[in-house]
Design an enzyme around this catalytic site. Structure first.
Site, mmCIF file in Angstrom:
data_model
loop_
_atom_site.group_PDB
_atom_site.id
_atom_site.type_symbol
_atom_site.label_atom_id
_atom_site.label_comp_id
_atom_site.label_asym_id
_atom_site.label_seq_id
_atom_site.Cartn_x
_atom_site.Cartn_y
_atom_site.Cartn_z
ATOM 1 N N GLU A 1 0.876 -1.174 0.000
ATOM 2 C CA GLU A 1 0.000 0.000 0.000
ATOM 3 C C GLU A 1 0.906 1.215 0.000
ATOM 4 O OE1 GLU A 1 -2.375 2.773 2.886
ATOM 5 O OE2 GLU A 1 -3.017 0.686 3.169
ATOM 6 N N CYS B 1 -1.993 7.699 4.509
ATOM 7 C CA CYS B 1 -2.066 7.583 3.047
ATOM 8 C C CYS B 1 -3.480 7.641 2.504
ATOM 9 C CB CYS B 1 -1.361 6.329 2.554
ATOM 10 S SG CYS B 1 -0.883 5.138 3.709
#
Length: 529
Positions: A266, A300
């Site tokens: 990720e 994020c």
């Protein structure tokens, strides 16, 4: 200035011992009695020392791998139900120890306590979901054979072996041990490299796994520099799970590709929120504060771009700016602060440079825009900018801090186009006149997860569904069945019964091949289990 409970300091000293997987006779001899290097970890709110941990080396990784490989064979031989029971006990311990765990997270990261609680909830979600589904997902299953009756086909899932987890500093407990949970349930051993700024979060959670019954050699936490510890893990593990920047993800993907091992990541995000006419603006503005400034924007999947239809842009902007101004910025080991600190001088410098660059090129600061050394060494006000353009550093690049830009748009079509006009594709948020309208917009967004009438948390917390990025925001998925099965090697075993595919003695080869074609055309394949 507030400080964590005194118990935290006492327990951190004990936790540091877990970070010495190389405390073996072989390495003691190799060191010839020389003391190993240690790194002091600072409390983010004040900069005072929390404690120190050993600095890992390539030899430490090698020693941990040796132990992990032997332990993994024994662990994989246990039933999936048995492994799941360990993780269920771990979940109970997380709940019992949650106040201590949140103290550790806050001390290392500087985030607000509610954001630290997000990590605890994430661990609980992951342990519960994967413990419940692992026995069924890992069970051998029958599938239709090429030739029914003649063929019996079974698919089994074998563990990869030793999984490397390279974890970031922003959610240091959830993205280290949380990502280890499905790997362990799949029958693997795990070597974790926590970020050098936040080792105690991983160690505190690992300690609970040991208390729950996980064999100690099965999971090693090896702090140390990425160039040393991270490289040694990547060079020797059987699968790599990484969370971090897109640039580093590219490098690790190349390294894994050369070794032909699996890789999941990720990576970064420049995540959009769309607000249309008819949306409930009060709710949208309040939720946007959480969506944009959780962990001071160091997330994020947090929002950095807001696209608002012009018909409601002025009203939404006024409400959002007021909500940001009302949010309490501060250091507190309780729930009195809404937004915490940045984690490092580097992050503070990045945010400051992005704001300075944008304002020098014509952007307007609607709220915030300044560092707050009066609150602590690394505080920066939550900041909202208008009139941001692509020429500005924060226009298309991820800031990863408390900085967001707001853009009025003429239509929903324009909002969708601008939201998708990026290399990133991690998360998005939609606020529309109805749930159906929001969902229709969500389906058109280039993002791995989209929340309608929320920012990011419900999508993250839905552990039964895959979570990850499109574009340069990631490879593979965490959560959902794929979040566990990626840590396995699927194997197909097909048993042929009664007769094989050679022509029987009484039938010519030509007739036999025609018969096979006729049978194949006539088969009605059914999904197997």
């Amino acid at each position: 200035m507030p400080a964590p409970n005194a118990e935290v300091f006492d327990r951190l000293s004990a936790l540091a011992a877990i970070a010495d997987p190389a405390a073996s006779d072989r390495l003691r001899v190799a060191r010839k009695g020389q003391p190993r290097a240690r790194k002091t970890i600072a409390e983010t709110f004040t900069g005072t020392a929390l404690g120190s941990v050993p600095v890992g080396t390539a030899d430490d990784v090698a020693a941990a791998l040796d132990k992990a490989k032997a332990a993994q064979v024994r662990w994989a031989a246990r039933s999936a139900e048995d492994r799941a029971a360990v993780l269920e006990r771990y979940r109970e311990l997380v709940v019992e120890q949650r106040e201590f765990l949140m103290d550790v997270i806050q001390a290392e990261t500087g985030k607000a306590r509610w954001a630290a609680q997000e990590e605890i909830m994430g661990l609980m979600f992951a342990a519960r979901y994967f413990a419940r589904v692992a026995p069924d997902l890992l069970d051998a299953r029958r599938v239709p054979g090429a030739f029914p009756v003649l063929n019996r086909a079974t698919v089994r899932h074998h563990p990869k072996g030793v999984v490397g987890v390279v974890a970031p500093w922003n959610y240091p407990m959830l993205l280290s041990i949380g990502d280890s949970i499905p790997a362990l349930l799949a029958g693997n051993a795990v070597i974790v490299k926590p970020d050098s700024q936040t080792p105690f979060s991983a160690l505190a959670s690992a300690e609970l796994l040991y208390q729950a019954g996980l064999p100690r050699d099965l999971l090693a936490v090896v702090p140390g520099p990425g160039t040393v510890v991270g490289t040694a893990i990547v060079d020797n593990c059987d699968y790599l799970m990484f969370t971090g920047s897109s640039a580093t993800g590219r490098t690790l993907a190349e390294q894994c590709g050369r070794r032909l091992i699996g890789f999941s990541a990720e990576l970064g995000g420049k995540n959009p929120m769309i607000v249309t006419r008819g949306a409930k603006l009060d709710k949208a503005a309040k939720a946007a504060v959480r969506a944009c400034f959780s962990n001071a924007g160091q997330l994020c999947i947090s929002i950095e771009r807001l696209y608002v239809e012009k018909a409601v842009a002025a009203e939404f902007t006024e409400k959002f700016v007021a909500a940001v101004r009302a949010a309490k910025l501060g250091a507190a080991y309780d729930y009195s602060a809404d937004i915490g600190s940045l984690i490092s001088e580097a992050q503070l410098e990045t945010v400051s440079k992005h704001v300075a660059d944008a304002t020098s090129k014509g952007a307007q600061v609607l709220v915030g825009g300044k560092a707050r050394p009066d609150l602590g060494p690394l505080f920066f006000e939550p900041t909202v900018l208008a009139d941001v353009t692509d020429e500005m550093e924060c226009g298309r690049n991820e800031t990863f801090g408390p900085l967001v830009s707001i853009y009025p748009v003429d239509s929903v079509e324009e909002a969708i186009g601008l939201a998708n006009d990026t290399e990133y594709g991690l998360n998005a948020s939609v606020w529309a006149a109805s749930k159906d309208a929001g969902e229709r917009i969500a389906e058109r967004l280039h993002a791995g997860t989209v929340c309608v009438d929320e920012g990011y948390a419900p999508a993250w917390g839905t552990t039964a569904a895959p979570m990850g990025g499109m574009g340069i925001s990631g490879v593979g998925r965490r959560h959902g069945p794929d979040g566990l099965l990626k840590f396995t090697e699927p194997q197909t075993v097909v048993v042929t019964r009664f007769m094989n595919l050679d022509a029987p003695p009484v039938i010519s080869k030509d007739k036999w091949q025609r018969l096979l074609m006729t049978l194949t055309r006539g088969f009605r394949f059914l999904p197997g289990r």
